[in-house]
Design a protein around this motif. Structure first.
Motif, short mmCIF file in Angstrom:
data_model
loop_
_atom_site.label_atom_id
_atom_site.label_comp_id
_atom_site.label_asym_id
_atom_site.label_seq_id
_atom_site.Cartn_x
_atom_site.Cartn_y
_atom_site.Cartn_z
N UNK A 197 0.83 -1.20 0.00
CA UNK A 197 0.00 0.00 0.00
C UNK A 197 0.87 1.26 0.00
N UNK A 198 0.23 2.41 0.24
CA UNK A 198 0.98 3.68 0.19
C UNK A 198 1.86 3.81 1.43
N UNK A 199 3.15 4.02 1.21
CA UNK A 199 4.07 4.28 2.31
C UNK A 199 4.33 5.78 2.28
N UNK A 215 -4.41 12.44 14.78
CA UNK A 215 -5.12 12.65 13.51
C UNK A 215 -4.47 11.84 12.38
N UNK A 216 -3.13 11.79 12.39
CA UNK A 216 -2.45 11.03 11.33
C UNK A 216 -2.71 9.53 11.47
N UNK A 217 -2.78 9.06 12.72
CA UNK A 217 -3.05 7.63 12.94
C UNK A 217 -4.47 7.29 12.45
N UNK A 226 -0.40 1.55 5.53
CA UNK A 226 0.33 0.77 6.54
C UNK A 226 1.23 1.63 7.43
N UNK A 227 1.86 2.66 6.85
CA UNK A 227 2.79 3.44 7.68
C UNK A 227 2.81 4.91 7.24
N UNK A 228 2.81 5.80 8.23
CA UNK A 228 3.11 7.22 7.96
C UNK A 228 4.32 7.57 8.82
N UNK A 229 5.35 8.11 8.18
CA UNK A 229 6.55 8.54 8.90
C UNK A 229 6.63 10.06 8.80
N UNK A 230 7.41 10.63 9.69
CA UNK A 230 7.50 12.09 9.73
C UNK A 230 8.94 12.52 10.01
N UNK A 231 9.31 13.64 9.45
CA UNK A 231 10.55 14.31 9.84
C UNK A 231 10.34 15.81 9.65
N UNK A 232 11.25 16.58 10.25
CA UNK A 232 11.18 18.02 10.07
C UNK A 232 11.81 18.38 8.72
N UNK A 233 11.27 19.41 8.04
CA UNK A 233 11.85 19.80 6.74
C UNK A 233 13.30 20.26 6.90
N UNK A 234 13.65 20.73 8.11
CA UNK A 234 14.98 21.30 8.28
C UNK A 234 15.98 20.31 8.89
N UNK A 235 15.60 19.03 8.94
CA UNK A 235 16.51 18.07 9.59
C UNK A 235 16.84 16.93 8.64
N UNK A 243 2.58 6.61 12.49
CA UNK A 243 1.43 5.71 12.43
C UNK A 243 1.88 4.43 11.76
N UNK A 244 1.65 3.32 12.40
CA UNK A 244 2.00 2.03 11.80
C UNK A 244 0.83 1.10 12.05
#
Ligand SMILES: C[S@@+](CC[C@H](N)C(=O)[O-])C[C@H]1O[C@@H](n2cnc3c(N)ncnc32)[C@H](O)[C@@H]1O
Length: 443
Positions: A197-199, A215-217, A226-235, A243-244
């Protein structure tokens, strides 16, 4: 070329013939002083009228004579969205132009007699990898690609390139993005459409709040992501899972891998298969138990596992998360994988010389340091996967100078309606083949 008359206070227009397409896919014509002018959205053979703006820049006013290769662009965003620059060109002509770019790169490298290229072109609505920009615009969210030569974001309300699963999810993405406190003004959204699915990898310009994570979960649940990952745009830090709800998996050959967030993935399933087939077809026909293939820039194993159907594979990849993903899937296969920055620590010539073939799929900039070592080691066969004709020209020059001949070319148009082109080129070193067979005869 003719200078035409104009109304009193209008700039004098200039009529020119488009002679070719430049590297970005813009028409190129000559000005009266002999300099070149690039004219977006024109095609070779067209007679066009240009006008000069106040800054002295020539821009397209009118197409006077159309090329037979001109077609109606399928997408209403064409001309605004910077994603497609060549939707006005018929697909067979586009593929022929891309093939010509690959051939020109190889000729520039020194190879004058070229094998006939195999040519492939993906279908529309098939791209499974999306890199989208996000902007807050009052109460709205713009989610799409940058306009050409601009930081403005064109909202992707339709797309003829992306897979329908991705396009149909964009309205829901806008809705959840609008609700995020961690999205202040801008961010990025990377979607890989994997077999599971969409990663999704989201980057925002603020930290996610607890509410954002909830909200993301819920969003992941509602769209079966199946999974949403996150990071900061500046890192540059590795992304964190927010969310997994299931496993993330994708298969290459007989292996199943769990790609890290934002992993490199070939643009479409169809083009991935053509690249794999072309690489395998470019290998020496007879491979035995003693043969080893060295693979450089292996990613998560797109080529490694299919290559292992032919011989033992030593695969090298510089991105730690991709290399771990590859290593984790090697059990029971003939692949051995190592994490290694090939810019800092290239595989040396004497090691490359022990391989029957070296397969490399470098990033856009090419593989300058590695090419020097390949030329020193002279493995019998080199299979080079290129996503950039300019880098291919430079790297293939090293092979030409080292005495390689060019045995096969496959051109794969996997970035439809852009100027990008993928190619798989097979090179052979006859003298290294002779010296090996001599050795084995005497041994
Ligand atoms: C064009 S991708 C190809 C990946 C893989 N062959 C595939 O088809 O999925 C290039 C790969 O080179 C890796 N890479 C980039 N720079 C590198 C370096 N200096 N050393 C080793 N690997 C590098 C990237 O992480 C990426 O996986």
């Amino acid at each position: 070329m003719t200078q035409s008359t104009a109304a009193h206070d209008e700039p004098t227009p200039l009529d020119v013939s488009i002679r070719s397409l430049g590297a970005q896919g813009d028409g190129v014509a000559s000005l009266p002083d002999g300099s070149a002018v690039h004219v977006p959205y024109t095609l070779p053979g067209e007679l066009v009228r240009l006008t000069q703006d106040k800054g002295g820049r020539w821009t397209l006013k009118e197409i006077l004579t159309q090329s037979p290769d001109r077609v109606d662009p399928p997408c209403s965003l064409f001309g605004n969205c910077g994603g497609c620059t060549l939707q006005h060109m018929a697909l067979p002509a586009l593929l022929a132009w891309k093939s010509e770019r690959v051939n020109a790169a190889l000729k520039k490298a020194g190879f004058q007699t070229l094998p006939t290229a195999e040519q492939h072109q993906v279908k529309s609505h098939s791209r499974r990898r999306a890199d989208l920009a996000i902007r807050r615009n009052g109460k709205d969210i713009l989610l799409g690609l940058h306009a050409r030569n601009s930081h403005a974001v064109v909202d992707l309300t339709e797309c003829s390139v992306l897979h329908p699963t991705v396009v149909s999810a964009l309205p829901a993405f806008r809705q959840v993005l609008r609700s995020l406190e961690g999205l202040r003004q801008a961010g990025d959204l990377h979607i890989n459409l994997l077999e599971s699915g969409m990663d999704v990898l989201l980057a925002t310009d603020g930290p996610l709040s607890t509410g954002d994570r909830t909200r993301l979960a819920a969003f992941a649940d509602s769209l079966s992501i199946p999974r949403i990952s996150w990071r900061s745009v500046s890192s540059n830090a590795e992304p964190e899972n927010v969310a997994q709800r299931g496993s993330v998996r994708h298969s290459f050959g007989s292996a199943t891998v769990a790609p890290p967030a934002g992993a490199f993935l070939q643009a479409t399933a169809e083009s991935e298969a053509w690249i794999q087939e072309s690489v395998i077809a470019a290998l020496p026909k007879k491979l035995g138990k003693r043969d080893t293939l060295i693979e450089l820039y292996a990613g998560c194993g797109t080529l490694s596992f299919p290559l292992a159907s032919r011989a033992r594979v030593l695969a090298y990849e510089g991105h730690a998360a991709a290399a771990s993903c590859l290593q984790a899937a090697t059990g029971g296969t003939r692949v051995t994988a190592e994490c290694r920055d090939l810019n800092r620590r290239p595989i040396m010539g004497k090691t490359l010389n022990t391989a029957t073939a070296v397969v490399l799929d470098p990033p856009h900039a090419g593989a300058k340091l590695q090419m020097t070592q390949i030329a020193a080691g002279k493995p019998k066969s080199v299979v080079y996967v290129s996503c950039n004709p300019a880098a291919l020209a430079k790297d293939a020059t090293v092979l030409f100078s080292a005495g390689y001949s060019l045995s096969s070319i496959s051109v794969i148009d996997q970035f439809l309606w852009s100027a990008e082109v993928e190619a798989v080129c097979g090179f052979t070193h006859e003298s290294s083949r002779r010296s090996r067979s001599g050795l084995s005869r005497s041994g």
